[in-house]
Design an enzyme around this catalytic site. Sequence first.
Site, PDB file in Angstrom:
ATOM      1  N   TYR A   1      -3.844   3.514  18.447  1.00  0.00           N
ATOM      2  CA  TYR A   1      -2.746   3.643  17.486  1.00  0.00           C
ATOM      3  C   TYR A   1      -1.745   4.656  18.040  1.00  0.00           C
ATOM      4  O   TYR A   1      -2.129   5.781  18.351  1.00  0.00           O
ATOM      5  CB  TYR A   1      -3.277   4.075  16.109  1.00  0.00           C
ATOM      6  CG  TYR A   1      -4.103   2.976  15.499  1.00  0.00           C
ATOM      7  CD1 TYR A   1      -3.520   2.035  14.663  1.00  0.00           C
ATOM      8  CD2 TYR A   1      -5.454   2.843  15.803  1.00  0.00           C
ATOM      9  CE1 TYR A   1      -4.255   0.997  14.134  1.00  0.00           C
ATOM     10  CE2 TYR A   1      -6.207   1.803  15.276  1.00  0.00           C
ATOM     11  CZ  TYR A   1      -5.602   0.887  14.446  1.00  0.00           C
ATOM     12  OH  TYR A   1      -6.342  -0.155  13.929  1.00  0.00           O
TER      13      TYR A   1
ATOM     14  N   CYS B   1       2.246 -14.781  17.669  1.00  0.00           N
ATOM     15  CA  CYS B   1       2.926 -13.787  16.834  1.00  0.00           C
ATOM     16  C   CYS B   1       3.017 -14.294  15.399  1.00  0.00           C
ATOM     17  O   CYS B   1       3.133 -15.493  15.154  1.00  0.00           O
ATOM     18  CB  CYS B   1       4.349 -13.540  17.330  1.00  0.00           C
ATOM     19  SG  CYS B   1       4.452 -12.747  18.924  1.00  0.00           S
TER      20      CYS B   1
ATOM     21  N   ARG C   1      -4.761   4.399  10.752  1.00  0.00           N
ATOM     22  CA  ARG C   1      -6.205   4.595  10.927  1.00  0.00           C
ATOM     23  C   ARG C   1      -6.493   5.974  11.508  1.00  0.00           C
ATOM     24  O   ARG C   1      -6.922   6.091  12.658  1.00  0.00           O
ATOM     25  CB  ARG C   1      -6.793   3.508  11.836  1.00  0.00           C
ATOM     26  CG  ARG C   1      -6.828   2.107  11.266  1.00  0.00           C
ATOM     27  CD  ARG C   1      -7.720   1.964  10.032  1.00  0.00           C
ATOM     28  NE  ARG C   1      -9.073   2.396  10.175  1.00  0.00           N
ATOM     29  CZ  ARG C   1     -10.103   1.598  10.480  1.00  0.00           C
ATOM     30  NH1 ARG C   1      -9.898   0.314  10.644  1.00  0.00           N
ATOM     31  NH2 ARG C   1     -11.326   2.092  10.585  1.00  0.00           N
TER      32      ARG C   1
ATOM     33  N   ARG D   1       1.432  -4.710  15.328  1.00  0.00           N
ATOM     34  CA  ARG D   1      -0.036  -4.630  15.347  1.00  0.00           C
ATOM     35  C   ARG D   1      -0.576  -5.698  16.288  1.00  0.00           C
ATOM     36  O   ARG D   1      -0.028  -6.800  16.365  1.00  0.00           O
ATOM     37  CB  ARG D   1      -0.600  -4.858  13.946  1.00  0.00           C
ATOM     38  CG  ARG D   1      -0.269  -3.769  12.948  1.00  0.00           C
ATOM     39  CD  ARG D   1      -0.729  -4.203  11.547  1.00  0.00           C
ATOM     40  NE  ARG D   1      -0.633  -3.154  10.565  1.00  0.00           N
ATOM     41  CZ  ARG D   1       0.452  -2.895   9.837  1.00  0.00           C
ATOM     42  NH1 ARG D   1       1.556  -3.609  10.002  1.00  0.00           N
ATOM     43  NH2 ARG D   1       0.453  -1.926   8.944  1.00  0.00           N
TER      44      ARG D   1
ATOM     45  N   ARG E   1       2.608 -11.501  27.817  1.00  0.00           N
ATOM     46  CA  ARG E   1       2.599 -12.492  28.908  1.00  0.00           C
ATOM     47  C   ARG E   1       3.262 -11.967  30.177  1.00  0.00           C
ATOM     48  O   ARG E   1       3.058 -12.512  31.258  1.00  0.00           O
ATOM     49  CB  ARG E   1       3.267 -13.779  28.444  1.00  0.00           C
ATOM     50  CG  ARG E   1       2.408 -14.561  27.465  1.00  0.00           C
ATOM     51  CD  ARG E   1       2.964 -15.954  27.227  1.00  0.00           C
ATOM     52  NE  ARG E   1       4.298 -15.929  26.630  1.00  0.00           N
ATOM     53  CZ  ARG E   1       4.538 -15.925  25.328  1.00  0.00           C
ATOM     54  NH1 ARG E   1       3.547 -15.931  24.481  1.00  0.00           N
ATOM     55  NH2 ARG E   1       5.775 -15.917  24.884  1.00  0.00           N
TER      56      ARG E   1
ATOM     57  N   GLU F   1       3.431  -9.580   9.381  1.00  0.00           N
ATOM     58  CA  GLU F   1       2.465  -8.879   8.546  1.00  0.00           C
ATOM     59  C   GLU F   1       2.841  -9.076   7.075  1.00  0.00           C
ATOM     60  O   GLU F   1       3.991  -9.359   6.751  1.00  0.00           O
ATOM     61  CB  GLU F   1       2.500  -7.376   8.905  1.00  0.00           C
ATOM     62  CG  GLU F   1       1.409  -6.548   8.326  1.00  0.00           C
ATOM     63  CD  GLU F   1       0.052  -6.800   8.960  1.00  0.00           C
ATOM     64  OE1 GLU F   1      -0.940  -6.547   8.262  1.00  0.00           O
ATOM     65  OE2 GLU F   1      -0.020  -7.240  10.117  1.00  0.00           O
TER      66      GLU F   1
END
Length: 120
Positions: free
Chosen positions: A107, A74, A115, A89, A62, A77
């Site tokens: 990444y 938010c 990845r 992420r 923001r 994970e």
Amino acid sequence: MIRGIRGASTIAYDNPELVMQETKNLMERIIRDNEVLPENVASVIISTTADIVSAFPAKAVRSLPKWEYVPVMCTHEMNVPNGLPLCIRVLVHVNTTVPQNEIKHIYLNEAVKLRPDLTK
């Protein structure tokens, strides 16, 4: 059409300034490499591993110019054994005509391990 742009980065340790800095760096790379305009973004989801609790990474998004009205959320994970620690992420939902195979997922830092097939 809405496409998802993925990205991730890591921080050295849980610290509000590092969370803000790395989230901002990650988003700036996603924005630059994919030519994203905030008015074309439907939403952004940010997750952190459970070891990041010092700051909301959404605040960094923001703070970007013209991004103050983009919906950002938010969450934590999943806490999977042997998962990459101290990881942030993002998933950016953007309206674009770019084909899915041309989206540039970003990444950074230790997150390149997540990845390697998408990291150049």
